[in-house]
Enzyme design. Structure first.
Site, mmCIF file in Angstrom:
data_model
loop_
_atom_site.group_PDB
_atom_site.id
_atom_site.type_symbol
_atom_site.label_atom_id
_atom_site.label_comp_id
_atom_site.label_asym_id
_atom_site.label_seq_id
_atom_site.Cartn_x
_atom_site.Cartn_y
_atom_site.Cartn_z
ATOM 1 N N GLU A 150 48.413 54.171 43.160
ATOM 2 C CA GLU A 150 47.384 53.087 42.893
ATOM 3 C C GLU A 150 46.154 53.679 43.305
ATOM 4 O OE1 GLU A 150 48.269 50.621 40.974
ATOM 5 O OE2 GLU A 150 50.344 50.909 41.133
ATOM 6 N N HIS B 259 48.407 57.347 33.858
ATOM 7 C CA HIS B 259 49.643 57.603 33.965
ATOM 8 C C HIS B 259 49.808 58.958 33.202
ATOM 9 C CE1 HIS B 259 50.556 53.041 34.388
ATOM 10 N NE2 HIS B 259 50.478 53.828 35.732
#
EC number: 3.4.24.-
Length: 466
Positions: A317, A326
């Protein structure tokens, strides 16, 4: 493992298939050294699968910021903040002797607890619950019994196509001179406090262990992470913590901007909660938001009894705050590994950022230059006359080395001698940078060599690593 098929209850849960080892400390303090409770360097010997292992450990200095603080709340709502001395802590990074690709992240507070990579395999180690015994269990995460087999995911679903194409790896040269420094506050909500039965020491130990892992993971990105503070909402939540990760993230960011940022110096804040977030989500953060008062934040669910997995979720995070996306199919962090920025938390050994993460992080930093991570946290607020031989890198100094051992700089000023470019490193030769393209680290297996870049004494990681 010798104890295949048998089960043992450890702090990390029920473990099937493990090996009992008896780590033996083999280091001694140098003559005349001052005794510390936890030494700066230690070595332990034990066997894994019948193979002798020598674990070399170095204290993870810089794990805590200079003004590190701990905050909790009294029953009448008063905020109580302390500044404990944390210099002589028990958290270490390390490696295995004669295994160049090995790594380790270990707590040595009460026995050895953490994880290490040996011959390409990642193992966990922790003390067994046997009184008056040095016995430890070594095992793989796959042998921990899972309470919930459902996939756990990051909640970030941003449309990445809105981003401009990033630089190719060959166009992005990052060296230790580019180092960034990130001071993080971990906020523990009331559900976490309840989950750990109000045991603040246990909560802090859990966070220290995670911070040790996070710091090691970010070394590859040339980002130095440290814990600025831990705040525990011991009486009640100071925001509305919901099962909606999105709503909780927004509330937490607003609270940070109006409260936390005005009383604790830091760059990023993460909320750790035991609340079961909606669906498979176990974490959420704003993207490309580092240094923003409201948006340099994330929310992470304390979703596993294995410290390493929650630590990697926090690292994941925080990386979103640094503009990292991602991973997709073409991204790699080494053969057989699931990388930190996988959208799905995989029980495999997730400890490394991929080549894509490296490029995306520094593409964001080079473009946006978030100012709060430029300053190196000093260990004191005092700026004194530069003198060599101490541990503090003072204002105006290039290096902090023993001048008698290094002819490349002036001992009186701690500045490089005229004509010298570097003092040490695989790409430093007699004070000069080695030529660009000189091999500084040979490849292992089907990986790639690392090369000097001609502008640093250190050996930069090849962005095309498999």
């Amino acid at each position: 493992f010798p104890y295949q098929g048998s089960s043992i209850i450890l702090e990390s849960g029920n473990v099937n298939d493990y090996e009992v080892v008896y780590p033996r400390k083999v280091t001694a303090l140098p003559k005349g050294a001052v005794q510390q409770k936890y030494e700066d360097t230690m070595q332990y010997e034990f066997k894994v699968n019948g193979e002798p292992v020598v674990l070399h450990l170095e204290k993870n200095k810089g794990l805590f910021s200079k003004d590190y603080s701990e905050t909790h709340y009294s029953p009448d709502g008063r905020r109580i903040t302390t500044h404990p001395l944390v210099e002589d802590h028990c958290y270490y990074r390390g490696r295995i002797r004669n295994d160049a690709d090995s790594t380790a992240s270990i707590s040595a507070c009460n026995g050895l607890k953490g994880h290490f990579k040996l011959r390409g395999e990642t193992y966990l180690i922790e003390p067994m619950k046997i009184s008056n015994s040095e016995a430890h269990a070594v095992y793989k995460y796959e042998n921990v019994e899972k309470e919930d087999e459902a996939h756990k995911m990051c909640g970030v679903t941003q449309n990445w196509e809105s981003y401009e194409p990033i630089k190719k790896a060959s166009q992005l040269i990052v060296t230790p001179e580019h180092q960034r420094y990130m001071e993080i506050v971990i906020v523990v909500d009331h559900s976490m406090y309840t989950k750990y039965n109000g045991d603040s020491d246990k909560i802090k130990t859990w966070i220290y262990e995670m911070s040790n892992t996070i710091r090691e993971s970010y070394r590859y990105l040339y980002i130095d992470t440290s814990v600025a503070a831990i705040e525990i909402w011991s009486e009640k939540d100071l925001i509305n913590v919901e099962t909606s990760a999105k709503n909780t993230l927004e509330s937490f960011g607003e609270w940070r901007a109006r409260d936390l940022i005005h009383r604790i110096s830091h760059d990023n804040a993460q909320l750790l909660t035991a609340t079961d977030l909606d669906g498979p989500t176990i974490g959420l953060a704003y993207v490309a938001s580092m240094c923003d008062p409201k948006r340099s934040v994330g929310v992470v669910q304390d979703h596993s009894s294995v410290n390493h997995l929650v630590a990697i979720t926090l690292a994941h995070e925080i990386a979103h705050n640094l503009g990292v996306r991602h991973d997709e199919g073409s991204c790699s962090c080494g053969s057989g590994y699931t990388c930190i920025m996988s959208p799905v938390i995989n029980p495999d050994a997730m400890k490394y950022f991929s080549d894509c993460s490296y490029i995306q992080c520094w593409d964001y930093i080079m473009k946006e230059n978030p100012p709060c991570i430029l300053n190196k946290p000093l260990r004191t607020d005092t700026v004194s006359t530069p003198v060599s031989g101490n541990e503090l890198l003072e204002a105006g100094k290039d290096y902090d080395r023993d001048s008698s051992a290094n002819p490349c700089y002036d001992a009186a000023t701690c500045k490089l001698n005229q004509g010298a470019q570097c003092t040490a490193g695989p790409c430093c030769d007699q004070g000069r940078f080695k030529e660009e393209g000189t091999i500084c680290r040979r490849a292992r297996g089907d990986d790639l060599d690392d090369y000097c870049n001609g502008i640093s004494g250190d050996c930069p990681r090849n962005p095309y690593h498999a």
